[in-house]
Design a protein around this motif. Structure first.
Motif, PDB file in Angstrom:
ATOM      1  N   ASP A 164      45.796  14.361  61.016  1.00  7.02           N
ATOM      2  CA  ASP A 164      45.564  14.551  62.453  1.00  7.02           C
ATOM      3  C   ASP A 164      46.860  14.336  63.234  1.00  7.02           C
ATOM      4  O   ASP A 164      47.159  15.085  64.171  1.00  7.02           O
ATOM      5  CB  ASP A 164      44.489  13.591  62.957  1.00  7.02           C
ATOM      6  CG  ASP A 164      43.093  14.016  62.550  1.00  7.02           C
ATOM      7  OD1 ASP A 164      42.860  15.222  62.381  1.00  7.02           O
ATOM      8  OD2 ASP A 164      42.227  13.140  62.392  1.00  7.02           O
ATOM      9  N   SER A 167      49.113  17.261  62.616  1.00  6.05           N
ATOM     10  CA  SER A 167      48.505  18.494  63.109  1.00  6.05           C
ATOM     11  C   SER A 167      48.395  18.517  64.630  1.00  6.05           C
ATOM     12  O   SER A 167      47.833  19.459  65.189  1.00  6.05           O
ATOM     13  CB  SER A 167      47.112  18.684  62.495  1.00  6.05           C
ATOM     14  OG  SER A 167      47.192  18.821  61.084  1.00  6.05           O
ATOM     15  N   ARG A 169      46.512  16.761  66.569  1.00  8.69           N
ATOM     16  CA  ARG A 169      45.069  16.900  66.777  1.00  8.69           C
ATOM     17  C   ARG A 169      44.478  15.525  67.080  1.00  8.69           C
ATOM     18  O   ARG A 169      44.589  14.602  66.273  1.00  8.69           O
ATOM     19  CB  ARG A 169      44.457  17.488  65.496  1.00  8.69           C
ATOM     20  CG  ARG A 169      42.985  17.780  65.536  1.00  8.69           C
ATOM     21  CD  ARG A 169      42.591  18.514  64.253  1.00  8.69           C
ATOM     22  NE  ARG A 169      42.881  17.723  63.061  1.00  8.69           N
ATOM     23  CZ  ARG A 169      43.421  18.212  61.928  1.00  8.69           C
ATOM     24  NH1 ARG A 169      43.725  19.498  61.837  1.00  8.69           N
ATOM     25  NH2 ARG A 169      43.635  17.428  60.899  1.00  8.69           N
ATOM     26  N   ARG A 190      48.528  15.121  76.617  1.00  5.89           N
ATOM     27  CA  ARG A 190      48.758  16.565  76.661  1.00  5.89           C
ATOM     28  C   ARG A 190      49.709  16.949  77.796  1.00  5.89           C
ATOM     29  O   ARG A 190      50.379  17.984  77.723  1.00  5.89           O
ATOM     30  CB  ARG A 190      47.443  17.329  76.809  1.00  5.89           C
ATOM     31  CG  ARG A 190      46.618  17.381  75.536  1.00  5.89           C
ATOM     32  CD  ARG A 190      45.576  18.496  75.556  1.00  5.89           C
ATOM     33  NE  ARG A 190      46.192  19.798  75.345  1.00  5.89           N
ATOM     34  CZ  ARG A 190      46.321  20.741  76.273  1.00  5.89           C
ATOM     35  NH1 ARG A 190      45.873  20.536  77.490  1.00  5.89           N
ATOM     36  NH2 ARG A 190      46.875  21.893  75.987  1.00  5.89           N
ATOM     37  N   GLU A 195      51.392  20.642  73.038  1.00  8.73           N
ATOM     38  CA  GLU A 195      51.058  21.135  71.699  1.00  8.73           C
ATOM     39  C   GLU A 195      49.781  20.487  71.157  1.00  8.73           C
ATOM     40  O   GLU A 195      49.183  20.968  70.188  1.00  8.73           O
ATOM     41  CB  GLU A 195      52.217  20.845  70.725  1.00  8.73           C
ATOM     42  CG  GLU A 195      53.531  21.521  71.084  1.00  8.73           C
ATOM     43  CD  GLU A 195      54.389  20.731  72.056  1.00  8.73           C
ATOM     44  OE1 GLU A 195      55.531  21.146  72.296  1.00  8.73           O
ATOM     45  OE2 GLU A 195      53.914  19.678  72.575  1.00  8.73           O
ATOM     46  N   THR A 197      45.974  19.246  70.594  1.00 10.35           N
ATOM     47  CA  THR A 197      44.602  19.718  70.758  1.00 10.35           C
ATOM     48  C   THR A 197      43.686  18.493  70.803  1.00 10.35           C
ATOM     49  O   THR A 197      43.781  17.629  69.919  1.00 10.35           O
ATOM     50  CB  THR A 197      44.181  20.630  69.599  1.00 10.35           C
ATOM     51  OG1 THR A 197      45.023  21.781  69.571  1.00 10.35           O
ATOM     52  CG2 THR A 197      42.724  21.046  69.732  1.00 10.35           C
ATOM     53  N   THR A 199      39.935  17.178  70.578  1.00  9.67           N
ATOM     54  CA  THR A 199      38.544  17.467  70.221  1.00  9.67           C
ATOM     55  C   THR A 199      37.626  16.620  71.114  1.00  9.67           C
ATOM     56  O   THR A 199      37.819  15.405  71.206  1.00  9.67           O
ATOM     57  CB  THR A 199      38.278  17.119  68.738  1.00  9.67           C
ATOM     58  OG1 THR A 199      39.153  17.888  67.920  1.00  9.67           O
ATOM     59  CG2 THR A 199      36.818  17.405  68.378  1.00  9.67           C
TER      60      THR A 199
END
Length: 203
Positions: A164, A167, A169, A190, A195, A197, A199
């Motif tokens: 994670d 990535s 993420r 962010r 870049e 993401t 969730t």
């Protein structure tokens, strides 16, 4: 420009080697790790944003220490869970690391259950180690810690692995009721690293 995702999805050992290399090239992080080793704090770990922010800085070629407001350190000492004992450690580390460009914030993880509910409004069962606290972070990418061992090797603690993190993420960790923190902090991060993401927290 090399891809910021160049370590995403790779073998866990390769990711750990990459993490260690990124930490070792950062003088401030190494100064803290070496200082903690010299102090021999029980079950100490360099944790959180100082690590994951610096990984994202390195991989996106941003200036070192971008987004790093402080350097979080855990230790675990249940032989004395009074505030005075923890405060002595806080003062010792403040004196040792006074010359660093960002402050070092240290907390005894054996005491977290004494103040967590009052501060955050939800119950918190006592911890048994510093690494156990990583498993309760709001987002899995944050759950990474490092310690410099006497032989100069580096121990990395990452209960959810490192994919994670590499990535970019942010995946929720529902071990605690951390929806608000996961969402708010994701937005803040962010703004610095678009870049990323995020969730959403599960319903």
């Amino acid at each position: 420009m090399r891809s910021h995702l160049r370590y995403a999805g790779l073998d866990a050992q390769i990711q750990q080697q990459a993490l260690e290399a990124i930490i070792r090239q950062q003088p401030v992080l190494m100064a803290v790790l070496e200082g903690l080793r010299a102090l021999a704090l029980p079950d100490h770990l360099l944790v959180a944003g100082a690590i994951y922010n610096e990984v994202w800085n390195y991989l996106t070629e941003r200036p070192s220490l971008t987004g790093v407001n402080d350097i979080d350190v855990f230790y675990f000492d249940d032989s004395d869970i009074g505030w005075d004992a923890e405060d002595r450690v806080i003062q010792d580390l403040a004196a040792r690391f006074t010359g660093l460009p960002v402050p070092v914030q240290v907390r005894n993880q054996a005491r977290v259950h004494l103040w967590f509910e009052q501060k955050f409004g939800s119950p918190f069962s006592p911890l048994t180690s510093s690494s156990e606290m990583l498993g309760r972070y709001a987002s899995k990418a944050y759950a990474v810690g490092a310690r410099l061992l006497p032989d100069d090797t580096m121990a990395v603690v990452a209960p959810f692995g490192l994919d994670d993190l590499f990535s970019f993420r942010l995946v929720p960790n529902p071990a605690l009721s951390n929806r608000v923190l996961h969402t708010r902090k994701g937005e803040q991060l962010r703004a610095i690293w678009p870049e990323l993401t995020v969730t959403p927290w599960p319903d």
